[in-house]
Design a protein around this motif. Structure first.
Motif, mmCIF file in Angstrom:
data_model
loop_
_atom_site.group_PDB
_atom_site.id
_atom_site.type_symbol
_atom_site.label_atom_id
_atom_site.label_comp_id
_atom_site.label_asym_id
_atom_site.label_seq_id
_atom_site.Cartn_x
_atom_site.Cartn_y
_atom_site.Cartn_z
ATOM 1 N N GLN A 1 0.821 -1.201 0.000
ATOM 2 C CA GLN A 1 0.000 0.000 0.000
ATOM 3 C C GLN A 1 0.863 1.262 0.000
ATOM 4 O OE1 GLN A 1 0.162 -2.272 2.364
ATOM 5 N NE2 GLN A 1 -0.037 -1.455 4.423
ATOM 6 N N HIS A 2 2.042 1.200 0.632
ATOM 7 C CA HIS A 2 2.948 2.340 0.628
ATOM 8 C C HIS A 2 3.562 2.536 -0.751
ATOM 9 C CE1 HIS A 2 6.938 4.336 1.710
ATOM 10 N NE2 HIS A 2 6.012 5.241 1.935
ATOM 11 N N VAL A 3 3.906 1.444 -1.416
ATOM 12 C CA VAL A 3 4.444 1.533 -2.777
ATOM 13 C C VAL A 3 3.413 2.179 -3.702
ATOM 14 C CG1 VAL A 3 5.284 0.200 -4.748
ATOM 15 C CG2 VAL A 3 5.926 -0.477 -2.426
ATOM 16 N N GLU A 4 2.144 1.796 -3.556
ATOM 17 C CA GLU A 4 1.095 2.392 -4.373
ATOM 18 C C GLU A 4 0.904 3.871 -4.045
ATOM 19 O OE1 GLU A 4 -2.450 0.080 -4.050
ATOM 20 O OE2 GLU A 4 -1.527 -1.742 -4.836
ATOM 21 N N GLU B 1 1.115 10.362 -2.909
ATOM 22 C CA GLU B 1 0.434 10.575 -1.638
ATOM 23 C C GLU B 1 1.362 10.340 -0.454
ATOM 24 O OE1 GLU B 1 -3.953 8.974 -3.182
ATOM 25 O OE2 GLU B 1 -2.600 7.639 -2.079
ATOM 26 N N ALA B 2 2.541 9.776 -0.711
ATOM 27 C CA ALA B 2 3.502 9.480 0.350
ATOM 28 C C ALA B 2 4.897 9.518 -0.254
ATOM 29 C CB ALA B 2 3.218 8.119 0.978
ATOM 30 N N GLU B 3 5.887 9.497 0.632
ATOM 31 C CA GLU B 3 7.282 9.514 0.199
ATOM 32 C C GLU B 3 8.052 8.413 0.928
ATOM 33 O OE1 GLU B 3 8.801 13.354 1.050
ATOM 34 O OE2 GLU B 3 7.605 14.386 -0.476
ATOM 35 N N VAL B 4 9.211 8.051 0.354
ATOM 36 C CA VAL B 4 10.134 7.150 1.040
ATOM 37 C C VAL B 4 11.063 8.028 1.861
ATOM 38 C CG1 VAL B 4 11.857 5.332 0.774
ATOM 39 C CG2 VAL B 4 9.992 5.533 -0.878
ATOM 40 N N ARG B 5 10.851 8.041 3.179
ATOM 41 C CA ARG B 5 11.518 9.040 4.004
ATOM 42 C C ARG B 5 12.665 8.507 4.849
ATOM 43 N NH1 ARG B 5 6.457 11.677 7.049
ATOM 44 N NH2 ARG B 5 5.959 9.458 7.262
ATOM 45 N N ASP C 1 10.801 9.837 -13.389
ATOM 46 C CA ASP C 1 11.578 8.616 -13.591
ATOM 47 C C ASP C 1 11.871 7.920 -12.264
ATOM 48 O OD1 ASP C 1 11.597 8.754 -16.312
ATOM 49 O OD2 ASP C 1 13.614 9.575 -16.488
ATOM 50 N N ALA C 2 12.088 8.705 -11.216
ATOM 51 C CA ALA C 2 12.347 8.111 -9.898
ATOM 52 C C ALA C 2 11.124 7.345 -9.402
ATOM 53 C CB ALA C 2 12.733 9.194 -8.904
ATOM 54 N N ARG C 3 9.929 7.898 -9.629
ATOM 55 C CA ARG C 3 8.706 7.195 -9.233
ATOM 56 C C ARG C 3 8.538 5.905 -10.029
ATOM 57 N NH1 ARG C 3 3.644 8.876 -9.923
ATOM 58 N NH2 ARG C 3 4.195 10.299 -11.609
ATOM 59 N N MET C 4 8.832 5.979 -11.321
ATOM 60 C CA MET C 4 8.733 4.782 -12.149
ATOM 61 C C MET C 4 9.707 3.710 -11.684
ATOM 62 S SD MET C 4 8.154 5.904 -16.100
ATOM 63 C CE MET C 4 6.717 6.831 -16.625
ATOM 64 N N LEU C 5 10.906 4.126 -11.336
ATOM 65 C CA LEU C 5 11.909 3.163 -10.885
ATOM 66 C C LEU C 5 11.495 2.549 -9.555
ATOM 67 C CD1 LEU C 5 14.592 2.063 -11.921
ATOM 68 C CD2 LEU C 5 15.762 3.766 -10.528
ATOM 69 N N HIS C 6 10.914 3.355 -8.691
ATOM 70 C CA HIS C 6 10.414 2.865 -7.403
ATOM 71 C C HIS C 6 9.369 1.777 -7.620
ATOM 72 C CE1 HIS C 6 7.622 3.115 -3.898
ATOM 73 N NE2 HIS C 6 8.726 3.264 -3.208
#
Length: 414
Positions: free
Chosen positions: A73-76, A82-86, A135-140
């Protein structure tokens, strides 16, 4: 290049996680065998083991945002901005916490932590590669799919998962990044865990076409079961939310103790469920009563384990639940089926995908994943039929896809 290099790292981390879990399962089995030789007092050992494991894993997850639960759910949410990898501690927290929680016997799946760790590695690669935000979101997201591919040795399943479940879109650049990430990740993981099918099933004949209406009706029942399971997962979380006077770690320990008591009774009632699914697909003999009891117990133990707030996923327990439902359905319906009908293994494979669809609402991911895990390509038509029926049934019952619900809960509590 970033996707390829990060994919190799996902494969090594995910493969290492699977290797550690396999050895944790062996160690747990040895402990249970030794405890059985101690008589009545020995039954307290699995209770203490799982309680301690749940408490430690919960304590680890509490220190890192979004480390508890599946992580999908965090990846989505990151894809939807709506969220970040912090936190750089997300990966070690998922690895250690997931290993302790799942290794101690909680009814959780390995795929959630591996998907989340893969996505975290993708996010880190994006930052270090100085990619733009898109691109960073796509890679994530792409490396999250690579994590699923590593968890089940299912590269195509990882690609479909990204497009159908995580992003809900098919973009050429996203597809290419995911392809590169999944191929390199699975190749790297095979250096550690090998390339064998995760849940192999012996050669099955293609079911006759007249059985498609049977699988359609079977899919309806699987969709209803999936809707009920989703409701129980969310309901259990909401009940635990109200226990504000009980510290989170204490709650996890109590849940772990309950699961440990089940493990002392029969180890097949606990754990991720791979051993149970493998036994059912191989035609292992269980009576209808034993199948019903195991189904009922794991139906409750899965949501209860998820409520312990430790790292761990939902996929693997869902697959085991589907295999149980399929085998039980065949056992009950076989007197009514004429000669030449599909056997229990076929019903188990189709049940895995159909129940998964009823909960996650990702039928293509379910079909591809189960086919890659089992190698049962001859069941494609029954799989399509049952998953269609399961998805429609769960929708008509008003059941929301589980990760949509979990994502909203996560954002409300952030």
């Amino acid at each position: 290049m970033a996707a390829a290099l990060a994919g190799c790292l996902v494969g090594l981390v995910g493969g290492g996680f699977r290797w550690c879990l396999e050895h944790a399962d062996l160690l747990r089995a040895s402990v249970l065998e030794a405890a059985a030789g101690l008589g009545g007092a020995g039954r307290l050992i699995p209770v203490a083991l799982t309680a301690a494991g749940a408490a430690v894993a919960c304590a680890i997850a509490r220190r890192v945002p979004h480390a508890a639960g599946s992580g999908i759910q965090h990846v989505e949410a990151v894809w939807r901005q709506e969220a970040e990898v912090r936190s750089v501690w997300l990966l070690p927290a998922k690895f250690v916490g997931g290993l302790v929680a799942i290794g101690s016997g909680l009814v959780l799946g390995r795929e959630g932590p591996i998907v989340h760790m893969g996505a975290a590695i993708g996010s880190g690669a994006g930052r270090r590669g100085r990619l733009d935000a898109e691109d960073a979101r796509m890679l994530h997201s792409a490396l999250g799919g690579a994590g699923l591919a590593v968890a089940f040795t299912a590269p195509l399943g990882g690609l479909v998962f990204v497009c159908e479940e995580v992003t809900g879109t098919v973009r050429p650049r996203l597809v290419l990044l995911t392809l590169v990430g999944t191929v390199t990740a699975v190749a790297a993981s095979q250096l550690i865990v090998g390339d064998a099918l995760v849940l192999p099933v012996s050669a099955l004949p293609a079911p006759p076409l007249w059985m498609l209406p049977v699988f359609l009706l079977y899919g309806v029942t699987a969709g209803a079961l999936g809707a009920a399971y989703s409701a129980l997962v969310v309901g259990t979380l909401e009940v635990c939310d109200r226990l504000t006077q009980v510290p989170l770690v204490v709650r996890a320990a109590v849940i772990g103790a309950l699961v440990g008591a089940l493990m002392a009774f029969d180890p097949l009632l606990t754990g991720g469920g791979d051993q149970l699914s493998e036994r059912l697909l191989a035609g292992g003999s269980l009576t209808s009563a034993a199948l019903a009891v195991c189904l009922a117990v794991r139906f409750v133990a899965g949501p209860l384990s998820y409520a312990a707030a430790t790292p761990g996923g939902l996929f693997a327990p869902l697959l085991a639940l589907g295999a149980l439902w399929g085998t039980l359905t065949h056992a009950l319906a076989s007197p009514l089926l004429p000669a030449g009908a599909a056997g229990p293994a076929a019903f188990a494979v189709v049940g895995m995908a159909a129940v998964f669809t009823g909960v996650v609402r990702a039928p293509l991911t379910a079909i591809v994943l189960v086919t890659e895990m089992s190698g049962a390509g001859v069941l494609l038509l029954p799989l399509l039929t049952a998953c269609f029926a399961a998805a429609v049934t769960a929708d008509r019952l008003g059941s929301a896809p589980i990760y949509d619900t979990l994502r909203r809960r996560m954002l409300e509590r952030a």
